[in-house]
Write a protein that holds these residues in place. Structure first.
Motif, PDB file in Angstrom:
ATOM      1  N   UNK A 239       0.846  -1.235  -0.055  1.00  0.00           N
ATOM      2  CA  UNK A 239       0.081  -0.024   0.003  1.00  0.00           C
ATOM      3  C   UNK A 239       0.780   1.001   0.016  1.00  0.00           C
ATOM      4  N   UNK A 240       0.656   2.115  -1.005  1.00  0.00           N
ATOM      5  CA  UNK A 240       1.599   3.200  -1.277  1.00  0.00           C
ATOM      6  C   UNK A 240       1.318   4.237  -0.165  1.00  0.00           C
ATOM      7  N   UNK A 241       0.035   4.127   0.294  1.00  0.00           N
ATOM      8  CA  UNK A 241      -0.458   5.046   1.503  1.00  0.00           C
ATOM      9  C   UNK A 241       0.387   4.830   2.751  1.00  0.00           C
ATOM     10  N   UNK A 242       0.779   3.957   3.060  1.00  0.00           N
ATOM     11  CA  UNK A 242       1.354   3.569   4.237  1.00  0.00           C
ATOM     12  C   UNK A 242       3.125   3.473   4.013  1.00  0.00           C
ATOM     13  N   UNK A 243       3.470   3.840   2.870  1.00  0.00           N
ATOM     14  CA  UNK A 243       4.914   3.780   2.650  1.00  0.00           C
ATOM     15  C   UNK A 243       5.561   5.293   2.315  1.00  0.00           C
ATOM     16  N   UNK A 251       5.626   2.947  -2.911  1.00  0.00           N
ATOM     17  CA  UNK A 251       5.959   1.593  -2.843  1.00  0.00           C
ATOM     18  C   UNK A 251       7.280   1.301  -3.268  1.00  0.00           C
ATOM     19  N   UNK A 252       8.333   0.991  -2.490  1.00  0.00           N
ATOM     20  CA  UNK A 252       9.732   1.008  -2.765  1.00  0.00           C
ATOM     21  C   UNK A 252      10.461  -0.609  -3.093  1.00  0.00           C
ATOM     22  N   UNK A 329       3.705  16.839  -1.399  1.00  0.00           N
ATOM     23  CA  UNK A 329       3.146  16.044  -0.784  1.00  0.00           C
ATOM     24  C   UNK A 329       3.819  14.727  -1.125  1.00  0.00           C
ATOM     25  N   UNK A 330       4.363  14.841  -2.481  1.00  0.00           N
ATOM     26  CA  UNK A 330       5.167  13.741  -3.069  1.00  0.00           C
ATOM     27  C   UNK A 330       4.708  12.440  -3.166  1.00  0.00           C
ATOM     28  N   UNK A 367       3.656   4.517  -7.362  1.00  0.00           N
ATOM     29  CA  UNK A 367       2.808   5.330  -6.521  1.00  0.00           C
ATOM     30  C   UNK A 367       1.476   4.895  -6.474  1.00  0.00           C
ATOM     31  N   UNK A 368       1.149   3.792  -7.134  1.00  0.00           N
ATOM     32  CA  UNK A 368      -0.205   3.084  -7.044  1.00  0.00           C
ATOM     33  C   UNK A 368      -0.061   1.760  -6.809  1.00  0.00           C
ATOM     34  N   UNK A 369      -0.488   1.354  -5.628  1.00  0.00           N
ATOM     35  CA  UNK A 369      -0.530  -0.236  -5.156  1.00  0.00           C
ATOM     36  C   UNK A 369      -1.031  -1.213  -6.180  1.00  0.00           C
ATOM     37  N   UNK A 370      -2.073  -0.851  -7.013  1.00  0.00           N
ATOM     38  CA  UNK A 370      -2.779  -1.794  -7.762  1.00  0.00           C
ATOM     39  C   UNK A 370      -1.944  -2.098  -8.971  1.00  0.00           C
TER      40      UNK A 370
END
Length: 381
Positions: A239-243, A251-252, A329-330, A367-370
């Motif tokens: 999840x990019x929102x938690x990274x 997501x790295x 916000x990056x 930048x998009x988990x899907x």
């Protein structure tokens, strides 16, 4: 047939018998009914027969279909086209115990894990996880456990099956493919640089494991994790929102095992930590053995699409060297110059080198988990 089906058949059958009785009475005593009622009886009787026929056809169909849920999913396999995933329902359980457990896992959680025992599969995963820069192991700004060692050894691997997430991933990949086609209609230097085929260190081995789509820069990459987060990631995805990190809130991913090793912490032993019991129950079955002091990482499939490359984490490496993010916000990458309609870059690559923000390892940020799909979980020492 079941109680519900039996009740439906009985109801229609009684209607048929009643209609037939009325019709026969009308035929014997035509003076009782006028012509209009006579014709109405014919119509009702015919409709009832058709309904009964439909009921029986549905019953026969349900017996022969086996009760499976069929999902058509666009394929990324070398043959192209699409493949069909059949998920057994409770009406049609497979007889193999492992298949039964996986079917139950699909129903309860939406995913399942398959312990890999095939020697050829394990050999390819070992090749994917081969350390090419042992001098970089065990040190660095992000290292969680600092010590000296010269290699990483794969000890166990699991294939992650998540049909619902795969469907979403394939749709997202198709959306990126449409963006790339639109970009290719406007051939400028900046667009050509964004959509060019990106090479990674894992490409040669990755092609032997999965069929990847070069048109959208689809790659196999690595993501390190800690034991406490592993099960949550399997269930929820990355999840990019938690990274977050040096290059924004995404997501790295990495191409070097020595890079993801920095972020991993050990799972000491089976049953040693009560908080890891659910993880151990999910992993260590079907012959899988906990080897003590193991670490975990994910092998993921990622759609990179149109790639923005940066050296300093602030601006693009290619002209016109615009800022890489649309805001402070990056969370969103900038628009590709010359694109019409405007299309944002799909992924960021932080290039490594002397004087760059990172010197030893390239980093891939989505930048998009899907657009990221979990394929394997690896346990290593």
């Amino acid at each position: 047939v079941g109680a519900r089906g039996a009740l439906r058949v009985c109801a229609v059958s009684l209607s048929l018998l009643w209609s037939a009785a009325v019709f026969w009475f009308t035929f014997l005593h035509p003076y009782v009914m006028v012509d209009t009622a006579y014709l109405s009886n014919w119509a009702a009787w015919t409709a009832t027969v058709l309904l009964l026929l439909q009921e029986w056809l549905e019953i026969v169909g349900s017996k022969t279909s086996g009760g499976s849920v069929v999902q058509a999913v666009p394929s990324s396999r070398p043959s192209g086209g699409s493949f069909v995933q059949v998920m057994p329902s409770s009406a049609s359980r497979p007889s193999n115990p492992e298949d039964m457990r996986r079917a139950k896992s699909f129903e309860n959680k939406g995913w399942s894990l398959e312990y890999i025992t095939d020697d050829s599969d394990r050999k390819m995963l070992r090749a994917l996880f081969k350390v090419t820069d042992p001098q970089n192991l065990g040190w660095g700004r992000d290292v969680r456990e600092k010590k000296k060692y010269s290699n990483l050894k794969l000890v166990s691997a699991w294939r992650i099956h998540s049909p619902q997430r795969q469907v979403v991933y394939e749709f997202k990949k198709e959306a990126v493919k449409m963006d790339v086609r639109l970009l290719e209609q406007h051939s400028t230097g900046t667009i050509s640089a964004a959509t060019k085929l990106l090479d990674t260190k894992l490409d040669d081995t990755a092609r032997c494991i999965l069929g990847l789509d070069n048109s959208v820069n689809e790659k196999l990459l690595l993501h390190g994790t800690n034991p406490a987060s592993a099960l949550s990631i399997i269930h929820n995805g990355l999840n990019e929102k938690l990274s977050g990190g040096l290059f924004g809130k995404g997501i790295y991913l990495a191409e070097d095992p020595s890079k993801i090793d920095q972020y991993c912490t050990r799972d000491v032993k089976l049953g040693g930590d009560a908080s890891l019991r659910d993880l151990h129950d999910a992993l260590y079955r079907d012959g899988a053995v906990h080897h003590s002091d193991v670490y975990y990482c994910f092998v993921v499939r990622a759609v990179l699409g149109a790639v923005l490359q940066t050296a300093d984490g602030v601006k693009s490496m290619t002209a016109p060297h615009q800022p890489i993010f649309v805001s402070d916000e990056q969370r969103e990458l900038t628009v590709i110059p010359g694109s019409s309609p405007q299309i944002r870059y799909h992924a960021l690559v932080a290039e490594a080198g002397k004087g760059h923000k990172v010197e030893r390892h390239r980093e891939f940020i989505v930048f998009e988990g899907d657009r990221v799909l979990l394929e394997y979980l690896l346990a290593f020492k």
